[in-house]
Motif scaffolding. Sequence first.
Motif, PDB file in Angstrom:
ATOM      1  N   GLU A 277      -0.954  -6.942   5.179  1.00 51.44           N
ATOM      2  CA  GLU A 277      -0.752  -5.667   4.826  1.00 51.44           C
ATOM      3  C   GLU A 277      -1.219  -4.727   5.854  1.00 51.44           C
ATOM      4  O   GLU A 277      -2.176  -5.187   6.397  1.00 51.44           O
ATOM      5  CB  GLU A 277      -1.377  -5.257   3.593  1.00 51.44           C
ATOM      6  CG  GLU A 277      -0.822  -6.132   2.488  1.00 51.44           C
ATOM      7  CD  GLU A 277       0.394  -5.791   1.872  1.00 51.44           C
ATOM      8  OE1 GLU A 277       1.025  -4.464   2.194  1.00 51.44           O
ATOM      9  OE2 GLU A 277       1.298  -6.445   1.506  1.00 51.44           O
TER      10      GLU A 277
ATOM     11  N   HIS B  21      -1.974   3.385   3.391  1.00 51.97           N
ATOM     12  CA  HIS B  21      -1.312   1.996   3.353  1.00 51.97           C
ATOM     13  C   HIS B  21       0.168   2.009   3.455  1.00 51.97           C
ATOM     14  O   HIS B  21       0.757   3.115   2.903  1.00 51.97           O
ATOM     15  CB  HIS B  21      -1.817   1.403   1.970  1.00 51.97           C
ATOM     16  CG  HIS B  21      -1.035   0.136   1.720  1.00 51.97           C
ATOM     17  ND1 HIS B  21       0.253   0.007   0.877  1.00 51.97           N
ATOM     18  CD2 HIS B  21      -1.366  -1.087   1.944  1.00 51.97           C
ATOM     19  CE1 HIS B  21       0.548  -1.248   0.624  1.00 51.97           C
ATOM     20  NE2 HIS B  21      -0.213  -1.994   1.447  1.00 51.97           N
ATOM     21  N   TYR B  22       0.393   1.257   4.337  1.00 55.58           N
ATOM     22  CA  TYR B  22       2.039   1.048   4.637  1.00 55.58           C
ATOM     23  C   TYR B  22       2.772   0.030   3.691  1.00 55.58           C
ATOM     24  O   TYR B  22       2.070  -0.920   3.459  1.00 55.58           O
ATOM     25  CB  TYR B  22       2.217   0.643   6.082  1.00 55.58           C
ATOM     26  CG  TYR B  22       3.608   0.320   6.111  1.00 55.58           C
ATOM     27  CD1 TYR B  22       4.718   1.493   6.141  1.00 55.58           C
ATOM     28  CD2 TYR B  22       4.367  -0.566   6.443  1.00 55.58           C
ATOM     29  CE1 TYR B  22       5.967   1.088   6.410  1.00 55.58           C
ATOM     30  CE2 TYR B  22       5.647  -1.131   6.582  1.00 55.58           C
ATOM     31  CZ  TYR B  22       6.461   0.205   6.595  1.00 55.58           C
ATOM     32  OH  TYR B  22       7.747  -0.246   6.754  1.00 55.58           O
ATOM     33  N   HIS B  23       3.659   0.652   2.759  1.00 57.38           N
ATOM     34  CA  HIS B  23       4.328  -0.353   1.763  1.00 57.38           C
ATOM     35  C   HIS B  23       5.485  -0.862   2.590  1.00 57.38           C
ATOM     36  O   HIS B  23       6.486  -0.062   2.912  1.00 57.38           O
ATOM     37  CB  HIS B  23       4.846   0.554   0.317  1.00 57.38           C
ATOM     38  CG  HIS B  23       5.211  -0.379  -0.500  1.00 57.38           C
ATOM     39  ND1 HIS B  23       6.246  -1.072  -0.638  1.00 57.38           N
ATOM     40  CD2 HIS B  23       4.340  -0.762  -1.627  1.00 57.38           C
ATOM     41  CE1 HIS B  23       6.425  -1.779  -1.650  1.00 57.38           C
ATOM     42  NE2 HIS B  23       5.213  -1.599  -2.541  1.00 57.38           N
TER      43      HIS B  23
END
Length: 398
Positions: free
Chosen positions: A233, A250-252
């Motif tokens: 992640e 946070h990168y999804h």
Amino acid sequence: MNFRRCLMMMVEPIERPRFDLAGVLGGGTGVDFERSLQVRAAHLREPRVIDAASCMWLLQCSAVQWQPLPSDPQARADVLTLLELGLLVSDDPAHAQALAIEQQVRDSHWWPLSALHYQQSCWDEVDSVQDMEQHQLVTARDLVRSYGSPPPEAPPRIHGARALPCYEDDPMQPQLQARATCRNFDTGRALPLPLLARVLQQVLMAQAEVETDPGVRFLKKNVPSAGSLHPLEAYLLVRNVEGMAPGLYHYHAVAHELGRLSAQPQDLESLCQRLLAGQHWFADAHVLLVLVCRFERNFWKYRNHAKAYRAVTLDAGHVSQALYASATALGLGAFVTAAINEAEAGRAFGLQPMAEGALAICGLGWRSGTKTTAELDPAGHVWPRSDPRGGDADAAGP
């Protein structure tokens, strides 16, 4: 109260030389060795020093079966001491937190040697630059002075080897040669959000998804991953991006979106320096990408597997190289470093110890027009050789 030994541990005999005045007066060399036993456990960040008798007693304890507290006063004292050190755990409510931490490691499906390696190699509050300066190991000349010349840069050539053609018209060569670790970022110029989005799309975004069974989904990305599990992640520390508030995100990878974390640091710049273990030349990057592995995802398939941790470190290498390529193609500078304070990352992003963990930090942004920190660019593709600010082959780096 019942107790048992922690499951994953190793005993390391340590010998350190020390000056022995009595030995000198007695006609000896004056060098003696101080011996100790360090016990390293997968659920403890720091080693524990114990004596030989306690070590033998510890090794005789079961790590599986619960044992009652012994009635012998000395044995009871030994148990209580080892409980305080965290090398034993108990079912007493007073030790519930220590038991839960150790149980989490038991349930995580780590291969024991990898678990020990990961836990004991994690840094906390380390300033790698200060350490290099204190030991005078900053440049290549410093290393040669302290360690002698390095092994050859390449093995000997084989007699009769076949020469291969070089292709001057290779369309990929210019981009590959323009890739160089950036240590000088332009702090006065914000990074456009579309450029950041494009890098994330090329490197980390899920390009496709397949569900082989109900609830069992695998992603296709532009980087390989062991078992197609993609356990990495990206947590972003955004410093200077147009239209984005500085902070932690946070990168999804499936939704291709950046979510701002609820917990934000009071001093983002200080956190940046701590995460990078004092590597100030990287701290000016417009964006830091902390590559965090969800070990439970990887270990779902590779349970107690000797190669599992090696595989996730390779995954991090694939991502970092793809990020270099993407950033270079877009005219940006990039870097990757493993000299990071993993414990600091765990606290900043709320990671579950031994279930999630930082492996490396990548960064990207606009290159500065002024070179204030040495970069290794011997071919002069980034900094022209005629430019006095150009590549410095004397730089050693952390």
